[in-house]
Design a protein around this motif. Sequence first.
Motif, PDB file in Angstrom:
ATOM      1  N   ALA A 166     -23.845  31.204 -14.964  1.00 18.70           N
ATOM      2  CA  ALA A 166     -23.970  31.594 -13.578  1.00 18.70           C
ATOM      3  C   ALA A 166     -23.225  30.317 -12.661  1.00 18.70           C
ATOM      4  O   ALA A 166     -22.485  30.304 -11.983  1.00 18.70           O
ATOM      5  CB  ALA A 166     -25.396  31.520 -13.167  1.00 18.70           C
ATOM      6  N   TYR A 167     -23.471  29.213 -13.055  1.00 20.46           N
ATOM      7  CA  TYR A 167     -22.856  27.851 -12.884  1.00 20.46           C
ATOM      8  C   TYR A 167     -21.327  27.998 -12.740  1.00 20.46           C
ATOM      9  O   TYR A 167     -20.570  27.596 -11.964  1.00 20.46           O
ATOM     10  CB  TYR A 167     -23.464  26.608 -13.607  1.00 20.46           C
ATOM     11  N   LEU A 168     -20.831  28.404 -13.978  1.00 22.13           N
ATOM     12  CA  LEU A 168     -19.334  28.400 -14.199  1.00 22.13           C
ATOM     13  C   LEU A 168     -18.946  29.384 -13.226  1.00 22.13           C
ATOM     14  O   LEU A 168     -17.888  29.418 -12.809  1.00 22.13           O
ATOM     15  CB  LEU A 168     -19.140  28.541 -15.731  1.00 22.13           C
ATOM     16  N   GLY A 169     -19.443  30.658 -13.229  1.00 20.32           N
ATOM     17  CA  GLY A 169     -19.258  31.566 -12.383  1.00 20.32           C
ATOM     18  C   GLY A 169     -18.901  31.482 -10.856  1.00 20.32           C
ATOM     19  O   GLY A 169     -18.104  31.904 -10.046  1.00 20.32           O
ATOM     20  N   LEU A 170     -20.016  30.618 -10.692  1.00 16.74           N
ATOM     21  CA  LEU A 170     -20.027  30.176  -9.171  1.00 16.74           C
ATOM     22  C   LEU A 170     -18.950  29.140  -8.688  1.00 16.74           C
ATOM     23  O   LEU A 170     -18.417  28.979  -7.632  1.00 16.74           O
ATOM     24  CB  LEU A 170     -21.301  29.848  -8.736  1.00 16.74           C
ATOM     25  N   GLN A 171     -18.721  28.139  -9.772  1.00 19.38           N
ATOM     26  CA  GLN A 171     -17.478  27.422  -9.552  1.00 19.38           C
ATOM     27  C   GLN A 171     -16.350  28.276  -9.194  1.00 19.38           C
ATOM     28  O   GLN A 171     -15.610  27.801  -8.433  1.00 19.38           O
ATOM     29  CB  GLN A 171     -17.325  26.531 -10.878  1.00 19.38           C
ATOM     30  N   VAL A 172     -16.035  29.123  -9.898  1.00 17.85           N
ATOM     31  CA  VAL A 172     -14.737  29.905  -9.782  1.00 17.85           C
ATOM     32  C   VAL A 172     -14.903  30.535  -8.265  1.00 17.85           C
ATOM     33  O   VAL A 172     -13.978  30.503  -7.517  1.00 17.85           O
ATOM     34  CB  VAL A 172     -14.710  31.042 -10.660  1.00 17.85           C
ATOM     35  N   LYS A 173     -16.109  31.282  -8.093  1.00 15.35           N
ATOM     36  CA  LYS A 173     -16.127  31.572  -6.649  1.00 15.35           C
ATOM     37  C   LYS A 173     -15.978  30.855  -5.513  1.00 15.35           C
ATOM     38  O   LYS A 173     -15.576  31.065  -4.501  1.00 15.35           O
ATOM     39  CB  LYS A 173     -17.543  32.429  -6.448  1.00 15.35           C
ATOM     40  N   ILE A 174     -16.411  29.404  -5.789  1.00 15.67           N
ATOM     41  CA  ILE A 174     -16.135  28.426  -4.754  1.00 15.67           C
ATOM     42  C   ILE A 174     -14.558  28.230  -4.482  1.00 15.67           C
ATOM     43  O   ILE A 174     -14.459  27.938  -3.468  1.00 15.67           O
ATOM     44  CB  ILE A 174     -17.118  27.247  -5.148  1.00 15.67           C
ATOM     45  N   GLN A 175     -13.921  28.253  -5.638  1.00 16.46           N
ATOM     46  CA  GLN A 175     -12.598  28.039  -5.660  1.00 16.46           C
ATOM     47  C   GLN A 175     -12.120  29.266  -4.651  1.00 16.46           C
ATOM     48  O   GLN A 175     -11.081  28.850  -3.920  1.00 16.46           O
ATOM     49  CB  GLN A 175     -11.995  28.067  -6.966  1.00 16.46           C
ATOM     50  N   GLU A 176     -12.397  30.430  -4.829  1.00 15.20           N
ATOM     51  CA  GLU A 176     -12.076  31.574  -4.265  1.00 15.20           C
ATOM     52  C   GLU A 176     -12.342  31.500  -2.639  1.00 15.20           C
ATOM     53  O   GLU A 176     -11.555  31.731  -1.997  1.00 15.20           O
ATOM     54  CB  GLU A 176     -12.609  32.840  -4.912  1.00 15.20           C
ATOM     55  N   ALA A 177     -13.558  31.043  -2.657  1.00 12.64           N
ATOM     56  CA  ALA A 177     -13.846  30.664  -1.033  1.00 12.64           C
ATOM     57  C   ALA A 177     -12.991  29.665  -0.293  1.00 12.64           C
ATOM     58  O   ALA A 177     -12.576  29.719   0.799  1.00 12.64           O
ATOM     59  CB  ALA A 177     -15.494  30.429  -1.056  1.00 12.64           C
ATOM     60  N   GLU A 178     -12.709  28.587  -1.148  1.00 11.99           N
ATOM     61  CA  GLU A 178     -12.151  27.346  -0.546  1.00 11.99           C
ATOM     62  C   GLU A 178     -10.537  28.046  -0.214  1.00 11.99           C
ATOM     63  O   GLU A 178     -10.101  27.865   0.569  1.00 11.99           O
ATOM     64  CB  GLU A 178     -11.769  26.496  -1.560  1.00 11.99           C
ATOM     65  N   SER A 179      -9.853  28.934  -1.145  1.00 10.88           N
ATOM     66  CA  SER A 179      -8.615  29.557  -0.802  1.00 10.88           C
ATOM     67  C   SER A 179      -8.780  30.712   0.275  1.00 10.88           C
ATOM     68  O   SER A 179      -7.850  30.545   1.050  1.00 10.88           O
ATOM     69  CB  SER A 179      -8.200  30.319  -1.891  1.00 10.88           C
ATOM     70  N   GLU A 180     -10.030  31.213   0.580  1.00 12.42           N
ATOM     71  CA  GLU A 180      -9.932  32.264   1.663  1.00 12.42           C
ATOM     72  C   GLU A 180     -10.123  31.524   2.904  1.00 12.42           C
ATOM     73  O   GLU A 180      -9.537  31.669   3.972  1.00 12.42           O
ATOM     74  CB  GLU A 180     -11.264  33.023   1.475  1.00 12.42           C
ATOM     75  N   VAL A 181     -10.923  30.324   2.997  1.00 10.33           N
ATOM     76  CA  VAL A 181     -11.034  29.192   3.925  1.00 10.33           C
ATOM     77  C   VAL A 181      -9.647  28.666   4.484  1.00 10.33           C
ATOM     78  O   VAL A 181      -9.272  28.889   5.812  1.00 10.33           O
ATOM     79  CB  VAL A 181     -12.140  28.381   3.775  1.00 10.33           C
ATOM     80  N   LYS A 182      -8.970  28.316   3.547  1.00 11.69           N
ATOM     81  CA  LYS A 182      -7.757  27.494   3.667  1.00 11.69           C
ATOM     82  C   LYS A 182      -6.787  28.734   4.496  1.00 11.69           C
ATOM     83  O   LYS A 182      -6.141  28.118   5.356  1.00 11.69           O
ATOM     84  CB  LYS A 182      -6.999  26.950   2.660  1.00 11.69           C
ATOM     85  N   SER A 183      -6.955  29.732   3.916  1.00  3.53           N
ATOM     86  CA  SER A 183      -6.023  31.014   4.454  1.00  3.53           C
ATOM     87  C   SER A 183      -6.416  31.332   5.855  1.00  3.53           C
ATOM     88  O   SER A 183      -5.249  31.340   6.620  1.00  3.53           O
ATOM     89  CB  SER A 183      -6.320  32.316   3.567  1.00  3.53           C
ATOM     90  N   ALA A 184      -7.662  31.144   6.120  1.00  5.93           N
ATOM     91  CA  ALA A 184      -7.923  31.462   7.693  1.00  5.93           C
ATOM     92  C   ALA A 184      -7.651  30.302   8.548  1.00  5.93           C
ATOM     93  O   ALA A 184      -6.962  30.549   9.497  1.00  5.93           O
ATOM     94  CB  ALA A 184      -9.391  31.421   7.574  1.00  5.93           C
ATOM     95  N   GLN A 185      -7.585  29.043   7.835  1.00  6.02           N
ATOM     96  CA  GLN A 185      -7.124  28.129   8.623  1.00  6.02           C
ATOM     97  C   GLN A 185      -5.651  28.026   9.121  1.00  6.02           C
ATOM     98  O   GLN A 185      -5.137  27.487  10.118  1.00  6.02           O
ATOM     99  CB  GLN A 185      -7.448  26.573   8.042  1.00  6.02           C
TER     100      GLN A 185
END
Length: 559
Positions: free
Chosen positions: A355-374
Motif C-alpha cells: 500500500a505504501y509503495l502503491g500510494l507513493q506512485v499515486k502521489i507522483q501521478e497526482a503531482e503530475s496532474e496538478v502540475k499539468s493543471a497549473q
Amino acid sequence: MNIGIQLMFTVNYPTDAQWAQYQAELQAKAQAESAKNGASSAISGANSAINSAQSRINEASGIGADISSATQYVNSAQSDYSSANTLLSSGNSAFSSGDYSSATSYYQQAQSKASSAQSSASQAKSQVDSIIEEYNRKKTEAQNKVSDSNSAIDTAKQRIDAGDKVIGDATIIGLDTAQAKADIATARSKIDTAEDYYKEASNLFSTGNFEGAKSKAQSAIDLSNQAENLATIAYNTLNERLTVAGESSKAILNANSEISQMNEILTKMDYIVRSTEKWGVDLTETKSVVTTSKTNVDNAEDLLSQSKNRQSSGSFNDAVNFANQAMDKAASSRNRLDTMTNTISLSTQDALEKAYLGLQVKIQEAESEVKSAQETYGATPNLIVDAQNDLSEAKKSLTESQKQIESVKTASGLIPLLEKADTAFKLLDTTEEKITSAIANAKSAKLGLTKKIAIGAAIATAAGGGGFLYYRSRKKKKQKHEKSEEHKEAKKEEVKESKEEGAKEKIGERNETKEKELKKEKIDKKEEPLKNCPKCNAKLKKGQKFCNECGEKLVKGYE
C-alpha cells in the motif's frame, strides 16, 4: 655686700558668695548636660520606635489591612518627635550661651516629647501587630476552608465514580438501577454547583475578601457532602445486591468483559482483512478463523443472555454455568486468533508495504496532474489550490503511516498488533482519499477551459505558487441552431484568451437577472445587431457572444 629684695604677692580669694555662685553654675551645667543626654537618648529611642511602627504599618498596608487607627498613633508620634528635636535644638543654643537653667528646661521638655513620641509609636506598632495577626488568622481560616472545599469535591467525585462503576456492573447482570442512576445524577448536579462555589471562593480569597471566601467555600463543602451521601447510598444499595448475586454476578461480568474485548478485536480484524486484501494479499486462512470467531462470539452472547435471565429469576447456579460457557466460547476464539498473531502480522506487513509503495506512485501521478493543471491555460485557480492542499495532506498522511508501519513490525501480541495496524491502514486510506481528491480537483481545474463564461471581463488569479489563468478563445464551431437553443449555447461559449498576459479578474458566473436579459435581447429581432465591439471597436463575426480582443460580453450579440 648683700642686697636683699623682697617680693610681695597679693592673692584674691573668692568670697563665700562668689564661691557659692560658681558651684551653682557648675551644678547647673552638669544638670543641663545630664538633661541633654537624657533628651538625646529619648529622641533616639522615639526614632527607632517610629521606624519600627512605620515598617509594620507598611506591611499591613501591603496586604490590604485597615491601618487607619495605627496611622493616627504614628502620626502623633512623629509630631512629638519633631517637637522633641526642636526643643533639643533650643536647649543646645541655651547651653552654648551659658544659660544652663533654660537649657535644662528645654532638654527636659525634649525628653518628655520624645517619651510621648516613643509611647505613641509603641501603641501604633502594637495595634498594627494585632491587625496583621488578625488578618493572618482570617487568611489562614479562609485558605483552609477553600482547601477543605476542594478536598470535599474530590471525595464526592470519587464516590460518584464508584457509583457509576457499580451501576455499570449492575446493568450488565440485569439489576434495576433506576434509583441509583437518579441519585448519581443529582449528586453530579450538586458537584457542578459546588465547583462553581469553589471557583468563586478562590477568586474572593485572591482579592482579600476572606469572609466571603469562607462563606462560598462552606457552601461548596455542604453541597459536596450532600453529593457524597447520595453517591454512597447509590453505591451501597447496588453493591449489596451484587454481593447477594455473588459468583453468578462475577461470572457474568467476566464473560461480558471477554465478549466485549472479542467484539473490539473482530471489528478491527474485519477492517484489517479488507484493507489487506485490497492490496492483493491473500488472507483465506485468517478470514476462515475470523468467521468462526464471529460465530463463537454470537453464541457466547446468547449464552450470556441466558445467564442474565437465570440471574434475574434467582437461579444463580445456572447463571454461573451459562456465563462460564459464554466466557469459554469467547476465550477460545481469542486463543485461536492469538496463535495466528505471527501469520496476521506478516500478511499485514506485506499489505502495508504494498500500500505504501502503491500510494507513493499515486502521489507522483497526482503531482503530475496538478502540475499539468497549473500549466493549462484557463484552469480554475481555486481548484488548483484545493488540489495542492489535498496533495500536501496526502504526503503528510503517508509520512505518518510509515512510522506506524514500522511499529507494526515490532508489535508484540495480538491486540497491540491490531491497534497499530488499524492506525496504519487508516492513515493509508486517508492518503488515498486525499490523492483521489487532488487528482479530481486538478482535472476539474483543467475543465475550466470549457466552463461557461459569465458577466464581466475574464479575470486571472495566481494561487499558491501554481495556476495561471489567461484569456482564451476558440474558433466558434459553425453550427446551425434553432432560436430556442441560442441561450443554451451561449452558456457553452468561451471567451478567447487575451493577448495581454496578467489579467487579474476571474470569469464570473451569470446571475439570473442578466441571463433573462440576455435571452430577451437575443430573441428580439427588431433590435439592431452589433457590428463592432462597443468597448474596443474591434470587428465582430456573426454569432459572437464575446469580443475576441478585449473579452467584453456582447449583451446584444452579433446576429
